[in-house]
Design a protein around this motif. Structure first.
Motif, PDB file in Angstrom:
ATOM      1  N   ASN A 176       0.831  -1.204   0.000  1.00 47.52           N
ATOM      2  CA  ASN A 176       0.000   0.000   0.000  1.00 47.52           C
ATOM      3  C   ASN A 176       0.866   1.254   0.000  1.00 47.52           C
ATOM      4  N   ALA A 177       1.942   1.215   0.774  1.00 51.47           N
ATOM      5  CA  ALA A 177       2.869   2.351   0.809  1.00 51.47           C
ATOM      6  C   ALA A 177       3.547   2.533  -0.548  1.00 51.47           C
ATOM      7  N   TYR A 178       3.967   1.425  -1.158  1.00 49.56           N
ATOM      8  CA  TYR A 178       4.575   1.506  -2.490  1.00 49.56           C
ATOM      9  C   TYR A 178       3.591   2.086  -3.504  1.00 49.56           C
ATOM     10  N   ASP A 179       2.325   1.707  -3.374  1.00 51.31           N
ATOM     11  CA  ASP A 179       1.311   2.224  -4.290  1.00 51.31           C
ATOM     12  C   ASP A 179       1.169   3.736  -4.142  1.00 51.31           C
ATOM     13  N   LYS A 180       1.139   4.199  -2.913  1.00 53.60           N
ATOM     14  CA  LYS A 180       1.032   5.642  -2.663  1.00 53.60           C
ATOM     15  C   LYS A 180       2.264   6.381  -3.191  1.00 53.60           C
ATOM     16  N   PHE A 182      15.366   4.031  -7.487  1.00 57.52           N
ATOM     17  CA  PHE A 182      16.609   3.520  -6.904  1.00 57.52           C
ATOM     18  C   PHE A 182      16.301   2.802  -5.589  1.00 57.52           C
ATOM     19  N   PHE A 183      17.242   1.934  -5.193  1.00 57.36           N
ATOM     20  CA  PHE A 183      17.009   1.121  -4.000  1.00 57.36           C
ATOM     21  C   PHE A 183      18.238   1.128  -3.104  1.00 57.36           C
ATOM     22  N   MET A 184      17.985   1.073  -1.784  1.00 57.92           N
ATOM     23  CA  MET A 184      19.056   1.024  -0.788  1.00 57.92           C
ATOM     24  C   MET A 184      18.601   0.098   0.338  1.00 57.92           C
ATOM     25  N   ASP A 197      13.789  -3.617   2.887  1.00 58.25           N
ATOM     26  CA  ASP A 197      14.339  -4.968   2.934  1.00 58.25           C
ATOM     27  C   ASP A 197      14.811  -5.392   1.540  1.00 58.25           C
ATOM     28  N   PRO A 198      15.936  -6.117   1.422  1.00 61.67           N
ATOM     29  CA  PRO A 198      16.432  -6.551   0.106  1.00 61.67           C
ATOM     30  C   PRO A 198      15.419  -7.347  -0.710  1.00 61.67           C
ATOM     31  N   ALA A 199      14.476  -8.024  -0.036  1.00 61.93           N
ATOM     32  CA  ALA A 199      13.480  -8.817  -0.761  1.00 61.93           C
ATOM     33  C   ALA A 199      12.593  -7.949  -1.638  1.00 61.93           C
ATOM     34  N   THR A 200      12.452  -6.665  -1.281  1.00 65.18           N
ATOM     35  CA  THR A 200      11.583  -5.770  -2.051  1.00 65.18           C
ATOM     36  C   THR A 200      12.323  -5.048  -3.173  1.00 65.18           C
ATOM     37  N   GLN A 201      13.585  -5.374  -3.384  1.00 61.13           N
ATOM     38  CA  GLN A 201      14.362  -4.674  -4.404  1.00 61.13           C
ATOM     39  C   GLN A 201      13.771  -4.856  -5.797  1.00 61.13           C
ATOM     40  N   VAL A 202      13.118  -5.995  -6.023  1.00 60.64           N
ATOM     41  CA  VAL A 202      12.529  -6.260  -7.332  1.00 60.64           C
ATOM     42  C   VAL A 202      11.493  -5.203  -7.698  1.00 60.64           C
ATOM     43  N   ILE A 203      10.820  -4.615  -6.703  1.00 59.32           N
ATOM     44  CA  ILE A 203       9.821  -3.582  -6.971  1.00 59.32           C
ATOM     45  C   ILE A 203      10.478  -2.336  -7.557  1.00 59.32           C
TER      46      ILE A 203
END
Length: 658
Positions: free
Chosen positions: A519-523, A550-552, A538-544
């Motif tokens: 939900n946060a990613y959607d917003k 960018f991701f950290m 979390d590294p598991a969400t890097q695919v999003i």
């Protein structure tokens, strides 16, 4: 609540408006004289054109040319040829001359007759036709909306979102934009290609599209189940409505895995093509196309199904083709043979395609076929059933026997044609027989999965038989069917809530952490412009983050980000510093996901991240003391998202536009 803020509902509404607009254009400019209502429009064009679109997407990906513009260009060109007709393309000048002349004469005649302003936008000429089409339109929208909302309700029990399987599927969805079809393995991934395309046309993120695909599959199946009963039986509203709503609302009798209702189901998607194909196979007059178009339509459908789900193509379709051929009328045998030949040609094309794929992937074709005929992610777990599954199936089989006897009575004494109903009865019992076969090439769970779709059709066919018998004495009440259907929908809605509540509430509500994260990613995706921000998670969400932002990870943010921030700020006025040292560049905004320490479900994959809370908050306070602007972007009991603003008014969509 996620329901009120998510793009899931918004994407569905956009899709509905797209379909309504296309239907209007079709009735206004293409099928002007033919009687085509909204339900026929959806099913026919899904069967003919979406199957072709899927093949176009596959070809474009293989040619490294897949994008929305190319899809629309090629697809529009093929539709144009189909509307004009191949024969007319031989003499395009004469064709256009005749049609343009007719259109101009009609236009001038309407001007001379001083037609009203609304006449130019209206579709119907007959009041009876208009009322019928309007009722079909409303009923289709109602069934679709009820199914969508019913399936969406079970998001509270969803165990699929942000699971390992979800992350794996999302990665595949995103890889289509990178022109990869067979990314990591040889698999029938066309369902995920549809997910990717849906996200593009409705302007929702890939993760939202992946969440909604299973709901859309069920919604379309409910509409098609209504259409199947409507076309194959004399009951045009009552039996079709009950069958469709049974699939949509009844969970205590249907063998569906409630905990994975939001996981895409390739068999369900392929059945949205298969069921119309079955109807057109049994009664070719319904589709109203010439022999060449009939062959090409079935060929596209079979190839598309082969790209979606080999189980459906190899296990579910052949028995029906054989059973249907044995029972259809002699006048339809020729069309049956055309469809069977299309199936054989489609199988040859797919075999060559997958043979080449296996060759380049250095895999054995036998291993590939076996792996795709058996699904390790499909399993039968139905704790919500009020009766044992075997008992439900037994009652269904008994109903087909009784229905068969009643059909024979109608055929003998009233000379009625119920061949299609008999075919479905025989086919249903054949599927039941398959569940008793033990073979390494046959997945019984997938057979049961398909039975959950055929079961409402059997119910609808039996109801149509009963209604037909009752109509001998109650035929004069047929004109009150709209009122009857309205009351029927109300009764079924009330019954589904009242009588299923106890069984459904006994199920275990899933952990809400993944839903809050999504939900946060959607917003975020609705608020920020792509590639202008960085997410700390979390590294598991890097695919999003792929192809989006960018991701950290948490460790990097805690241990190194403060130092990078200090160096970046110190050299901010030097225009050449970042060019020479890009490792010290910062995104315009950094969004930090902070999970609460009060997470209840310790089994959740993200539960361990709650231990980062103190260190993350410490770093955020440090950055605020340095003068960085920090906003609380998302707030809930489980999750808070903080926005670190490095360059004000440079990343939010509203700021960039206005």
């Amino acid at each position: 609540m996620m329901f009120l803020t998510s793009s899931i509902l918004l994407g569905f509404i956009r899709l509905c408006f797209i379909l309504l607009f296309l239907f209007y254009l079709n009735r206004k400019f293409v099928n002007v004289s033919r009687h085509v209502h909204f339900l026929d429009f959806i099913v026919l064009n899904w069967f003919r054109y979406v199957s072709g679109l899927l093949i176009i997407i596959f070809i474009l990906v293989e040619l490294d040319a897949y994008n929305l513009f190319n899809c629309f260009f090629v697809f529009a060109f093929l539709i144009f040829i189909d509307i004009i007709g191949i024969k007319n393309l031989k003499n395009p000048k004469d064709f256009f001359k005749a049609h343009v002349k007719t259109a101009l004469l009609t236009f001038l005649r309407n001007i001379e007759n001083k037609k009203s302003f609304w006449f130019w936008f209206s579709l119907e000429r007959s009041k009876k036709e208009k009322n019928h089409n309007t009722f079909i339109l409303i009923l289709t929208i109602l069934i679709g909306s009820i199914t969508f909302l019913s399936r969406y309700y079970f998001i509270i029990y969803d165990n699929y979102s942000l699971s390992d399987a979800w992350i794996y599927d999302l990665n595949k969805v995103i890889q289509f934009d990178n022109q990869y079809w067979f990314t990591f393995e040889l698999a029938t991934d066309a369902e995920l290609a549809i997910v990717n395309f849906y996200g593009k046309i409705t302007d929702v993120s890939p993760e939202i599209a992946l969440q909604v695909i299973a709901i859309l599959e069920s919604t379309l199946l409910a509409i098609i189940i209504f259409w199947v009963i409507n076309k194959l039986t004399p009951s045009k509203f009552i039996a079709p409505t009950i069958a469709a709503l049974f699939f949509s609302l009844v969970y205590v009798i249907t063998p569906l895995n409630i905990y994975f209702l939001l996981k895409g189901n390739p068999t369900f998607l392929s059945l949205t093509f298969v069921l119309p194909a079955f109807v057109y196979y049994l009664d070719p007059n319904i589709i109203k196309v010439n022999k060449i178009s009939y062959f090409l339509s079935f060929l596209c459908v079979f190839i598309s199904i082969g790209l979606i789900d080999l189980f459906t193509l190899c296990i579910l379709i052949p028995p029906f083709l054989i059973i249907g051929f044995l029972f259809t009328e002699m006048k339809n045998k020729k069309n049956n043979l055309i469809a069977i030949s299309a199936y054989i040609v489609g199988m040859i094309v797919l075999y060559i395609l997958y043979r080449f794929a296996c060759y380049f992937q250095r895999a054995e074709i036998i291993d590939y076929l076996q792996n795709n005929l058996i699904s390790i992610s499909s399993y039968t777990y139905v704790p919500q059933l009020i009766l044992p599954y075997s008992q439900i199936i037994m009652y269904a089989q008994y109903s087909t026997i009784v229905g068969f006897i009643l059909v024979l009575i109608l055929a003998i004494f009233n000379k009625e044609n119920w061949r299609a109903t008999i075919v479905f009865f025989v086919y249903f019992n054949f599927l039941i027989l398959l569940t008793f076969i033990k073979s390494e090439w046959l997945d019984n769970d997938m057979v049961i999965n398909s039975i959950s779709v055929i079961l409402p059709i059997i119910l609808g066919l039996n109801l149509a038989i009963v209604i037909r018998i009752l109509n001998f004495g109650l035929q004069r009440f047929e004109r009150f069917s709209p009122i009857t259907v309205t009351l029927l929908i109300i009764v079924m809605l009330y019954s589904s809530f009242y009588y299923q509540q106890k069984n459904i509430n006994s199920m275990t509500v899933s952990d809400q952490t993944p839903k809050q994260i999504l939900n946060a990613y959607d917003k975020i995706s609705q608020t920020f412009f792509n590639r202008t921000y960085c997410v700390v998670n979390d590294p598991a969400t890097q695919v999003i983050s792929n192809n989006s932002h960018f991701f950290m990870n948490y460790d990097f943010f805690i241990n190194q980000y403060p130092n990078i921030d200090a160096i970046n700020t110190k050299n901010k006025k030097d225009p050449t510093f970042i060019v020479k040292h890009p490792e010290y560049s910062l995104s315009k905004s950094v969004l930090v996901f902070v999970l609460s320490e009060n997470i209840i479900d310790e089994k959740n994959a993200f539960a361990e991240n709650k231990h980062y809370q103190k260190e993350l908050i410490k770093n955020i306070k440090l950055l605020r003391e340095r003068g960085r602007k920090v906003n609380l972007f998302y707030d809930s009991e489980i999750l808070k998202v903080y926005e670190i603003v490095n360059e004000p008014s440079e990343s939010k969509i509203s700021d960039l536009i206005f």
